[in-house]
Each structure stands twice: as structure tokens, then as C-alpha cells.
Design a protein around this motif. Structure first.
Motif, PDB file in Angstrom:
ATOM      1  N   LEU A 161       2.469 -12.513  -4.265  1.00  8.05           N
ATOM      2  CA  LEU A 161       2.020 -11.177  -3.874  1.00  8.05           C
ATOM      3  C   LEU A 161       0.738 -11.296  -3.062  1.00  8.05           C
ATOM      4  CD1 LEU A 161       2.474  -9.131  -7.181  1.00  8.05           C
ATOM      5  CD2 LEU A 161       3.936  -9.075  -5.138  1.00  8.05           C
ATOM      6  N   VAL A 162       0.715 -10.602  -1.931  1.00  5.04           N
ATOM      7  CA  VAL A 162      -0.422 -10.638  -1.028  1.00  5.04           C
ATOM      8  C   VAL A 162      -0.926  -9.220  -0.803  1.00  5.04           C
ATOM      9  CG1 VAL A 162      -1.042 -11.041   1.394  1.00  5.04           C
ATOM     10  CG2 VAL A 162       0.241 -12.772   0.146  1.00  5.04           C
ATOM     11  N   GLY A 163      -2.243  -9.056  -0.808  1.00  9.00           N
ATOM     12  CA  GLY A 163      -2.858  -7.799  -0.401  1.00  9.00           C
ATOM     13  C   GLY A 163      -3.466  -7.987   0.974  1.00  9.00           C
ATOM     14  N   ASP A 164      -3.045  -7.169   1.942  1.00  8.55           N
ATOM     15  CA  ASP A 164      -3.549  -7.340   3.306  1.00  8.55           C
ATOM     16  C   ASP A 164      -3.741  -5.991   3.993  1.00  8.55           C
ATOM     17  OD1 ASP A 164      -3.961  -9.513   5.564  1.00  8.55           O
ATOM     18  OD2 ASP A 164      -2.916  -7.798   6.457  1.00  8.55           O
ATOM     19  N   PRO A 165      -4.929  -5.763   4.577  1.00 13.18           N
ATOM     20  CA  PRO A 165      -5.202  -4.506   5.265  1.00 13.18           C
ATOM     21  C   PRO A 165      -4.981  -4.582   6.774  1.00 13.18           C
ATOM     22  CG  PRO A 165      -7.250  -5.640   4.915  1.00 13.18           C
ATOM     23  CD  PRO A 165      -6.155  -6.544   4.374  1.00 13.18           C
ATOM     24  N   GLY A 166      -4.056  -5.441   7.209  1.00 10.17           N
ATOM     25  CA  GLY A 166      -3.785  -5.563   8.637  1.00 10.17           C
ATOM     26  C   GLY A 166      -4.832  -6.382   9.358  1.00 10.17           C
ATOM     27  N   ARG A 167      -5.183  -7.514   8.806  1.00 12.42           N
ATOM     28  CA  ARG A 167      -6.238  -8.342   9.378  1.00 12.42           C
ATOM     29  C   ARG A 167      -5.904  -8.932  10.757  1.00 12.42           C
ATOM     30  NH1 ARG A 167     -10.714  -6.609   7.366  1.00 12.42           N
ATOM     31  NH2 ARG A 167     -10.897  -6.847   5.129  1.00 12.42           N
ATOM     32  N   GLY A 168      -4.651  -8.977  11.129  1.00 10.50           N
ATOM     33  CA  GLY A 168      -4.321  -9.465  12.466  1.00 10.50           C
ATOM     34  C   GLY A 168      -3.638 -10.813  12.488  1.00 10.50           C
ATOM     35  N   TYR A 169      -3.822 -11.607  11.458  1.00  9.76           N
ATOM     36  CA  TYR A 169      -3.184 -12.921  11.403  1.00  9.76           C
ATOM     37  C   TYR A 169      -2.176 -12.994  10.258  1.00  9.76           C
ATOM     38  CZ  TYR A 169      -7.053 -13.839  14.507  1.00  9.76           C
ATOM     39  OH  TYR A 169      -7.944 -13.770  15.548  1.00  9.76           O
ATOM     40  N   PHE A 170      -1.804 -11.845   9.728  1.00  9.65           N
ATOM     41  CA  PHE A 170      -0.862 -11.762   8.615  1.00  9.65           C
ATOM     42  C   PHE A 170       0.565 -11.998   9.119  1.00  9.65           C
ATOM     43  CE2 PHE A 170       1.845  -8.816   5.975  1.00  9.65           C
ATOM     44  CZ  PHE A 170       1.899  -9.640   4.869  1.00  9.65           C
ATOM     45  N   PRO A 171       1.293 -12.986   8.572  1.00  6.57           N
ATOM     46  CA  PRO A 171       2.664 -13.291   9.017  1.00  6.57           C
ATOM     47  C   PRO A 171       3.677 -12.335   8.370  1.00  6.57           C
ATOM     48  CG  PRO A 171       2.006 -14.857   7.346  1.00  6.57           C
ATOM     49  CD  PRO A 171       0.823 -13.955   7.575  1.00  6.57           C
ATOM     50  N   GLU A 172       3.700 -11.104   8.841  1.00  8.77           N
ATOM     51  CA  GLU A 172       4.483 -10.040   8.203  1.00  8.77           C
ATOM     52  C   GLU A 172       5.956 -10.397   8.051  1.00  8.77           C
ATOM     53  OE1 GLU A 172       5.605  -5.402   9.113  1.00  8.77           O
ATOM     54  OE2 GLU A 172       3.639  -6.121   9.739  1.00  8.77           O
ATOM     55  N   ARG A 173       6.499 -11.185   8.966  1.00  2.13           N
ATOM     56  CA  ARG A 173       7.926 -11.522   8.931  1.00  2.13           C
ATOM     57  C   ARG A 173       8.328 -12.260   7.649  1.00  2.13           C
ATOM     58  NH1 ARG A 173       5.087 -15.325  11.153  1.00  2.13           N
ATOM     59  NH2 ARG A 173       5.676 -17.505  10.967  1.00  2.13           N
ATOM     60  N   LEU A 174       7.360 -12.876   6.982  1.00  2.00           N
ATOM     61  CA  LEU A 174       7.645 -13.645   5.771  1.00  2.00           C
ATOM     62  C   LEU A 174       7.598 -12.794   4.502  1.00  2.00           C
ATOM     63  CD1 LEU A 174       5.500 -16.831   6.527  1.00  2.00           C
ATOM     64  CD2 LEU A 174       7.940 -16.463   6.973  1.00  2.00           C
ATOM     65  N   PHE A 175       7.280 -11.508   4.644  1.00  2.00           N
ATOM     66  CA  PHE A 175       7.010 -10.656   3.489  1.00  2.00           C
ATOM     67  C   PHE A 175       7.781  -9.352   3.577  1.00  2.00           C
ATOM     68  CE2 PHE A 175       3.428 -13.454   3.883  1.00  2.00           C
ATOM     69  CZ  PHE A 175       3.030 -13.719   2.582  1.00  2.00           C
ATOM     70  N   GLU A 176       7.908  -8.695   2.423  1.00  2.00           N
ATOM     71  CA  GLU A 176       8.401  -7.327   2.398  1.00  2.00           C
ATOM     72  C   GLU A 176       7.346  -6.457   1.728  1.00  2.00           C
ATOM     73  OE1 GLU A 176      12.090  -7.279   0.317  1.00  2.00           O
ATOM     74  OE2 GLU A 176      11.288  -8.249  -1.464  1.00  2.00           O
ATOM     75  N   LEU A 177       7.159  -5.250   2.254  1.00  2.00           N
ATOM     76  CA  LEU A 177       6.147  -4.352   1.741  1.00  2.00           C
ATOM     77  C   LEU A 177       6.579  -3.776   0.399  1.00  2.00           C
ATOM     78  CD1 LEU A 177       3.450  -2.881   2.327  1.00  2.00           C
ATOM     79  CD2 LEU A 177       4.826  -1.060   3.380  1.00  2.00           C
ATOM     80  N   VAL A 178       5.688  -3.857  -0.584  1.00  2.00           N
ATOM     81  CA  VAL A 178       5.946  -3.306  -1.909  1.00  2.00           C
ATOM     82  C   VAL A 178       5.371  -1.890  -2.014  1.00  2.00           C
ATOM     83  CG1 VAL A 178       5.531  -3.597  -4.391  1.00  2.00           C
ATOM     84  CG2 VAL A 178       5.949  -5.602  -2.951  1.00  2.00           C
ATOM     85  N   THR A 179       4.109  -1.747  -1.609  1.00  2.00           N
ATOM     86  CA  THR A 179       3.452  -0.439  -1.641  1.00  2.00           C
ATOM     87  C   THR A 179       2.212  -0.497  -0.768  1.00  2.00           C
ATOM     88  OG1 THR A 179       2.714   1.340  -3.116  1.00  2.00           O
ATOM     89  CG2 THR A 179       1.972  -0.886  -3.662  1.00  2.00           C
ATOM     90  N   GLU A 180       1.632   0.679  -0.521  1.00  2.00           N
ATOM     91  CA  GLU A 180       0.401   0.768   0.259  1.00  2.00           C
ATOM     92  C   GLU A 180      -0.607   1.660  -0.452  1.00  2.00           C
ATOM     93  OE1 GLU A 180       1.022   0.341   4.990  1.00  2.00           O
ATOM     94  OE2 GLU A 180       1.734   2.230   4.122  1.00  2.00           O
ATOM     95  N   TYR A 181      -1.865   1.365  -0.227  1.00  2.00           N
ATOM     96  CA  TYR A 181      -2.964   2.173  -0.758  1.00  2.00           C
ATOM     97  C   TYR A 181      -3.960   2.442   0.364  1.00  2.00           C
ATOM     98  CZ  TYR A 181      -1.294   0.338  -5.235  1.00  2.00           C
ATOM     99  OH  TYR A 181      -0.516  -0.019  -6.313  1.00  2.00           O
ATOM    100  N   VAL A 182      -4.661   3.552   0.261  1.00  2.00           N
ATOM    101  CA  VAL A 182      -5.834   3.777   1.096  1.00  2.00           C
ATOM    102  C   VAL A 182      -7.027   3.345   0.256  1.00  2.00           C
ATOM    103  CG1 VAL A 182      -7.229   5.467   2.307  1.00  2.00           C
ATOM    104  CG2 VAL A 182      -4.731   5.643   2.368  1.00  2.00           C
ATOM    105  N   VAL A 183      -7.664   2.258   0.681  1.00  2.00           N
ATOM    106  CA  VAL A 183      -8.667   1.579  -0.146  1.00  2.00           C
ATOM    107  C   VAL A 183     -10.076   1.910   0.352  1.00  2.00           C
ATOM    108  CG1 VAL A 183      -9.465  -0.654  -0.992  1.00  2.00           C
ATOM    109  CG2 VAL A 183      -7.029  -0.291  -0.543  1.00  2.00           C
ATOM    110  N   PRO A 184     -10.937   2.433  -0.524  1.00  2.00           N
ATOM    111  CA  PRO A 184     -12.340   2.631  -0.142  1.00  2.00           C
ATOM    112  C   PRO A 184     -13.024   1.270   0.076  1.00  2.00           C
ATOM    113  CG  PRO A 184     -11.795   3.874  -2.135  1.00  2.00           C
ATOM    114  CD  PRO A 184     -10.660   2.930  -1.883  1.00  2.00           C
ATOM    115  N   VAL A 185     -13.751   1.158   1.180  1.00  2.00           N
ATOM    116  CA  VAL A 185     -14.451  -0.090   1.506  1.00  2.00           C
ATOM    117  C   VAL A 185     -15.856   0.243   2.007  1.00  2.00           C
ATOM    118  CG1 VAL A 185     -12.375  -1.446   2.020  1.00  2.00           C
ATOM    119  CG2 VAL A 185     -13.447  -0.097   3.840  1.00  2.00           C
ATOM    120  N   PRO A 186     -16.789  -0.714   1.895  1.00  2.00           N
ATOM    121  CA  PRO A 186     -18.144  -0.474   2.400  1.00  2.00           C
ATOM    122  C   PRO A 186     -18.142  -0.392   3.934  1.00  2.00           C
ATOM    123  CG  PRO A 186     -18.081  -2.374   0.917  1.00  2.00           C
ATOM    124  CD  PRO A 186     -16.672  -2.010   1.228  1.00  2.00           C
TER     125      PRO A 186
END
Length: 199
Positions: free
Chosen positions: A157-182
């Protein structure tokens, strides 16, 4: 080791967990004097990153993903995902990172939450990785480690906010959150962050 000023604070997306986090409104490299030095990693562990928060929230809401399993949190940072797995009743949770200060911070944060972490684990059943695809040099190494774990039978399981180097083709999306960040860290107050399962 912990000369960065922190305070024990609840995780925004997973307030059941508290971590020793930077309290000042600063970015990552503000804590290093504005410099990047290859011999000393910046204190990634002093922040709770969006990917780790998303993994923690997902595990706390779906404890069966970790309960009774041997769990490895790869590139643990603050340890938030590892702590969530331990809170869900994992049989054993190990936290690893290339930065010894991050592993120490994860252990300190685990103790603050009443759980314990191991430093290593052979043949995990669940591998967690939050926010690990942040650079073109790190992403291929992380991908190789995660694919090796998947081949060995682990759920990844990977958590990724669209960093740009994420190999999406190797994964399937389980769920999404809107995450508060500094905002000083991310230049925005929130990031849409996916929890992904490796195929």
C-alpha cells in the motif's frame, strides 16, 4: 539527534495519533539553513507528509488490512503509518529509513502513542510506503523495493499525493483523501492524496 524543535501534536487527518512535529511555519530546507547536503538528510521526520497521513487514516478506518500481519513501513519518516498499523493490531511492525534520525523519531513517536516498533523485518505480509516518489533518483529504487516485496507475496500500500514520479501503472487506487498539510512545506494548505494498492 533531535535538535529540531518539535512538539507532540495530533496528526491532522488521523488525530488518534500524535507525533513530535515542527511547530514553526517553516519548509523542509528552512531547517537545514537553506542548504541540501548529501551527507546529512534533511529532517523529513519532523513533518507528517500527506502520503503517510493518508495511509494512517486508511488503516485506522480499515484495521483488517494490518491486523495480525507482519508489517514493514518503508521510508518511515515520522512513523505515522507504522504507528497506525500497530494501533490496528498488527502482529509486528518494523520501521525502516535511510536516515537513522527518522528511525529514532519513529520509535519516539511510537512510544508517545503506546506502541512499539522493530527496526527490521524479513518477509513482511504488508508493506507501507508514504510519499516515497518525490525525486527521479529515489523513485526507481523505491519501485524496485516495492515490486520485490510484491513478488514475495506482500500486499503493498502506497500513499501518494501526485508527486510526479509515482508509477501509477503499477497500482490501483483504493481511496482518496483531502489531506491538510503545512502551507510553508507544500505551498498549499491541502493535497488530494491517494492510497494505492500495487497490482
Amino acid at each position: 539527534m533531535f535538535d529540531t524543535p518539535t512538539a507532540l501534536l495530533p496528526v491532522p487527518l488521523a488525530p488518534e495519533i500524535s507525533l513530535h512535529l515542527v511547530t514553526a511555519p517553516v519548509g523542509l530546507f528552512d531547517l537545514t539553513g537553506g542548504e541540501f547536503r548529501s551527507d546529512t538528510p534533511p529532517p523529513f521526520w519532523a513533518f507528517v507528509w500527506a502520503g503517510g497521513q493518508a495511509l494512517a487514516r486508511y488503516l485506522l478506518d480499515h484495521p483488517d488490512e494490518a491486523a495480525g500481519r507482519r508489517v514493514l513501513d518503508l521510508a518511515t519518516g515520522s512513523g505515522v503509518a507504522a504507528i497506525a498499523a500497530a494501533r490496528c493490531g498488527a502482529a509486528l511492525v518494523a520501521a525502516t529509513d535511510i536516515d537513522p534520525a527518522a528511525v529514532a523519531a519513529a520509535h519516539r513517536n511510537a512510544a508517545a502513542n503506546g506502541v512499539t516498533l522493530a527496526d527490521g523485518l524479513d518477509r513482511p505480509e504488508l508493506v507501507l510506503a508514504g510519499d516515497v516518489f518525490y525525486s527521479p533518483t529515489v523513485a526507481p529504487r523505491m519501485t524496485a523495493q516495492l515490486r520485490a516485496a510484491r513478488r514475495d507475496g506482500a500486499c503493498v500500500l502506497v500513499g501518494d499525493p501526485g508527486r510526479g514520479y509515482f508509477p501509477e501503472r503499477l497500482f490501483e487506487l483504493v481511496t482518496e483523501y483531502v489531506v491538510p498539510v503545512p502551507e510553508p512545506l507544500e505551498e498549499t494548505g491541502e493535497l488530494r492524496t491517494g492510497v494505492w494498492r500495487m497490482r
